[in-house]
Design an enzyme around this catalytic site. Structure first.
Site, short mmCIF file in Angstrom:
data_model
loop_
_atom_site.label_atom_id
_atom_site.label_comp_id
_atom_site.label_asym_id
_atom_site.label_seq_id
_atom_site.Cartn_x
_atom_site.Cartn_y
_atom_site.Cartn_z
N LYS A 201 0.84 -1.20 0.00
CA LYS A 201 0.00 0.00 0.00
C LYS A 201 0.88 1.26 0.00
O LYS A 201 0.70 2.16 -0.79
CB LYS A 201 -0.90 -0.05 1.24
CG LYS A 201 -1.85 1.11 1.37
CD LYS A 201 -2.84 0.85 2.50
CE LYS A 201 -3.64 2.09 2.82
NZ LYS A 201 -4.63 1.87 3.89
N GLU A 207 10.51 -4.60 4.53
CA GLU A 207 10.59 -6.00 4.09
C GLU A 207 10.31 -6.11 2.59
O GLU A 207 11.04 -6.76 1.84
CB GLU A 207 9.58 -6.87 4.84
CG GLU A 207 9.85 -7.07 6.32
CD GLU A 207 9.19 -6.01 7.19
OE1 GLU A 207 8.96 -4.88 6.68
OE2 GLU A 207 8.93 -6.30 8.36
N GLY A 262 -4.96 -2.35 5.10
CA GLY A 262 -4.16 -3.48 4.62
C GLY A 262 -4.86 -4.81 4.86
O GLY A 262 -4.97 -5.65 3.96
N ARG A 263 -5.35 -5.01 6.07
CA ARG A 263 -5.96 -6.31 6.40
C ARG A 263 -7.36 -6.47 5.83
O ARG A 263 -8.00 -7.50 6.03
CB ARG A 263 -5.96 -6.51 7.93
CG ARG A 263 -6.66 -5.40 8.70
CD ARG A 263 -6.28 -5.48 10.17
NE ARG A 263 -6.79 -4.35 10.96
CZ ARG A 263 -6.18 -3.18 11.05
NH1 ARG A 263 -5.06 -2.94 10.40
NH2 ARG A 263 -6.68 -2.22 11.82
N GLU A 348 -5.22 -7.30 14.85
CA GLU A 348 -4.72 -5.98 14.49
C GLU A 348 -5.87 -4.97 14.57
O GLU A 348 -5.65 -3.79 14.84
CB GLU A 348 -4.11 -6.01 13.08
CG GLU A 348 -3.18 -4.84 12.82
CD GLU A 348 -2.38 -5.01 11.53
OE1 GLU A 348 -1.95 -6.12 11.20
OE2 GLU A 348 -2.20 -3.98 10.86
N HIS A 379 -5.20 -33.84 17.27
CA HIS A 379 -4.09 -34.68 17.73
C HIS A 379 -2.99 -33.84 18.36
O HIS A 379 -1.88 -34.32 18.55
CB HIS A 379 -3.55 -35.51 16.56
CG HIS A 379 -4.60 -36.41 15.99
ND1 HIS A 379 -4.74 -37.73 16.36
CD2 HIS A 379 -5.61 -36.15 15.13
CE1 HIS A 379 -5.78 -38.26 15.73
NE2 HIS A 379 -6.33 -37.31 14.97
N LYS A 499 7.80 -0.52 12.43
CA LYS A 499 8.50 -0.14 11.20
C LYS A 499 9.58 0.91 11.49
O LYS A 499 10.70 0.84 10.99
CB LYS A 499 7.49 0.40 10.16
CG LYS A 499 6.47 -0.64 9.67
CD LYS A 499 5.58 -0.12 8.56
CE LYS A 499 4.57 -1.17 8.11
NZ LYS A 499 3.74 -0.79 6.97
C1 G6Q Z 1 -2.61 -4.02 7.83
C2 G6Q Z 1 -1.39 -3.44 8.36
C3 G6Q Z 1 -0.11 -4.08 7.91
C4 G6Q Z 1 0.29 -3.76 6.49
C5 G6Q Z 1 1.73 -4.19 6.25
C6 G6Q Z 1 2.18 -3.93 4.84
O1 G6Q Z 1 -3.72 -3.64 8.09
O2 G6Q Z 1 -1.38 -2.09 8.15
O3 G6Q Z 1 -0.14 -5.49 8.06
O4 G6Q Z 1 -0.57 -4.38 5.58
O5 G6Q Z 1 2.56 -3.54 7.17
O6 G6Q Z 1 2.08 -2.58 4.52
P1 G6Q Z 1 2.23 -2.11 3.03
O7 G6Q Z 1 1.15 -2.71 2.22
O8 G6Q Z 1 2.16 -0.60 3.07
O9 G6Q Z 1 3.59 -2.58 2.57
#
Ligand code: G6Q
Length: 537
Positions: A201, A207, A262-263, A348, A379, A499
């Site tokens: 996003k 990462e 994001g989620r 989250e 199990h 971050k």
């Molecule tokens: C989701 C969070 C988080 C995010 C990641 C990746 O709701 O905000 O999990 O999706 O940190 O972020 P980017 O899509 O900006 O790389």
């Protein structure tokens, strides 16, 4: 907190102290009465430790807490994510083209569909072999690079819908900055046949940007420095400037918007890998499933509203029965990553300790979600659910039809699901155990207290539509609980802090740059030990 809160506290001392066994014995009709349906999902909450008084009080609580007004505000595009001053419009991602939702003068539904159309054209080109790489070979491998919300949804959906996927294409998902992740993902792939989808996003996440850089290096190493990287990289992002700065042609960027968390983004362009895997028509079916559950949540009467009831039950179990965790137990191998996906969605979103106005809550909020598919979990950790000292509510989820029928195996699977749900709810009494001729000294060891609240969720068949409906069910469940608690379910300041903190430590680890004077002594000492272990001091 409110009148209904007090009523529920009282009910926790009566109904909450009773047993599900008694509730079922005294009122067998609850097994058919406490069942609601929406968007093809049948939700049976007759094994929850509730009676009609509890349900009525929970519905009154939702009323007092303005849950439905907040729901309507979300659907109308109001800025209900107050700490980021944003609308929360994942529901617009699955509205049909014929609808319209104008926010700040823009019809977001038309924007969504114009991106969907571009995604479909692109997915078709990759699937048909028309899109070729630098050497003219068709794409056979698709690697999604993203993390958190830009990874968990795509991985979960790919695995869930593998039966619908093009088996001639290989899909890999790289998320961790641990180089092992990308090295293992690329080890057996031919760069000439590999397409990377960089999903982020912000397009600034450490990462993802690091892994995208490593992927570009790998590609150039394989195809030569003059390789046409544009043929092997596309981006999914809200940030065109950073996408261009990375060197991806913004013509090959699929956009989404700040109002998609994001989620909550697996059905936005973040789902590009899903669409390439299952094809645009199946992706449309998935969106239709999401939308059907949205419409159910928006219009069904409260007492028959599945996400509303599920969210209220989660509040009851958390705040009034004091259950700190929830186990999600899909009896469906294709949903192997569904619990992991739900962990982010639920924890989250509702892992918050202050209300919308910043005042601290004086009640518990989001529980810990966890789980694994059945029967495997039986199990391993089910032992603790059955006989441990904590009460763990469970969501048992299954599909009536198997996608891979084989002999009696599906009946066996569902028999296990129902057997476990029965033991969770009813347990096994001393009398029952003794009647089996168990020696007296072993009886206490074999007694199962039961009384573990359990919802049984059944869907006809795992289809793209069903997956969309199930994810939307949990999205709105989380919404409901968050609205009762009065928290912002759509921000994630804890993630943001992580971050920033890591970025400050990298130069300390690598180059021995001194930490800020305010840095804690434990971190400084561990940095020194790490550097010493690598002979850097
Ligand atoms: C989701 C969070 C988080 C995010 C990641 C990746 O709701 O905000 O999990 O999706 O940190 O972020 P980017 O899509 O900006 O790389």
């Amino acid at each position: 907190m409110s009148t209904s809160w007090d009523t529920l506290t009282e009910l926790a001392g009566t109904v909450g102290e009773g047993t599900i066994r008694d509730l079922l014995e005294k009122d067998p009709s609850r097994a058919t009465r406490m069942v609601v349906e929406g968007a093809g999902v049948t939700f049976d909450y007759s094994r929850q430790r509730v009676d009609q008084d509890v349900i009525d009080a929970l519905l009154a609580l939702a009323d007092e807490r303005g849950v439905l007004q907040r729901r309507d505000a979300m659907f109308a595009g109001e800025r209900i994510n107050v700490t980021e001053d944003r609308s929360v419009l994942h529901v617009a991602l699955r509205m049909p083209k014929t609808e319209s939702l104008v926010v700040d003068g823009v019809d977001v539904v038309q924007e969504v569909h114009s991106v969907l159309d571009r995604m479909k054209a692109f997915a078709d080109k990759v699937r048909s072999g028309e899109w070729v790489g630098h050497t003219g070979k068709r794409i056979r491998n698709v690697v999604n690079i993203g993390i958190g919300g830009s990874d968990l949804g795509p991985v979960m959906a790919y695995l869930a819908l593998q039966d619908y996927s093009d088996r001639d294409l290989t899909f890999r998902f790289v998320s961790n900055v641990d180089s092992t992740d990308i090295v293992e993902a690329l080890r057996d792939l031919d760069p000439a046949e590999t397409l990377f989808i960089v999903s982020s996003k912000t397009f600034t996440t450490l990462e993802t940007m690091t892994n995208a850089g490593a992927a570009r290096d790998w590609l150039r190493k394989g195809l030569g420095d003059d390789a046409d990287v544009a043929k092997h990289f596309v981006a999914v992002s809200t940030n065109a400037t950073e996408v261009a700065a990375f060197g991806i042609d913004t013509d090959n960027m699929f956009e989404f918007w700040n109002w998609v968390g994001g989620r909550y983004s697996m059905d936005s362009a973040i789902g590009l890998s899903t669409m390439i895997a299952i094809g645009p028509d199946n992706f449309d079916d998935m969106l239709a499933g999401f939308h059907a559950m949205d419409e159910h949540f928006r219009t069904a009467p409260p007492a028959a509203n599945l996400p509303l009831l599920n969210g209220l039950l989660s509040v009851w179990n958390r705040n009034f029965l004091a259950c700190p965790t929830v186990a999600v137990l899909p009896y469906e191998q294709y949903l192997s990553r569904f619990p992991a996906y739900l962990q982010q969605l639920t924890m989250e979103s509702n892992g918050k300790r202050v209300r919308l106005d910043g005042s601290p809550v004086d009640y518990e909020t989001g529980p810990i979600y966890w789980g694994e598919p059945g029967t495997n979990g039986q199990h391993s950790f089910y032992q603790l659910i059955h006989q441990g000292t904590s009460t763990i509510p469970c969501d048992v989820l299954f599909f009536a039809e198997s996608l891979n029928p084989l002999g009696d195996q599906h009946d066996m699977l569902i028999a296990n699901a129902l057997a476990q749900a029965a033991v969770f709810a009813l347990g096994r009494t001393e009398d029952e155990v003794a009647a089996e001729g168990v020696p007296a000294e072993l009886v206490p060891h074999k007694v199962m207290p039961g009384n573990r609240p359990c919802s049984v969720i059944m869907v006809q068949k795992l289809t793209p539509f069903a997956l969309g409906a199930l994810v939307a069910l949990y999205e709105h469940t989380v919404f409901t609980a968050g609205a009762v608690w009065g928290i912002d379910s759509f921000d994630q300041w804890g993630v943001e802090l992580g971050k920033v903190m890591a970025a400050n430590l990298i130069p300390q680890l690598k180059d021995g740059v001194a930490g800020a004077p305010t840095q804690d002594s434990a971190t400084t000492a561990t940095v020194a030990r790490y550097r010493a272990a690598l002979g850097r001091s």
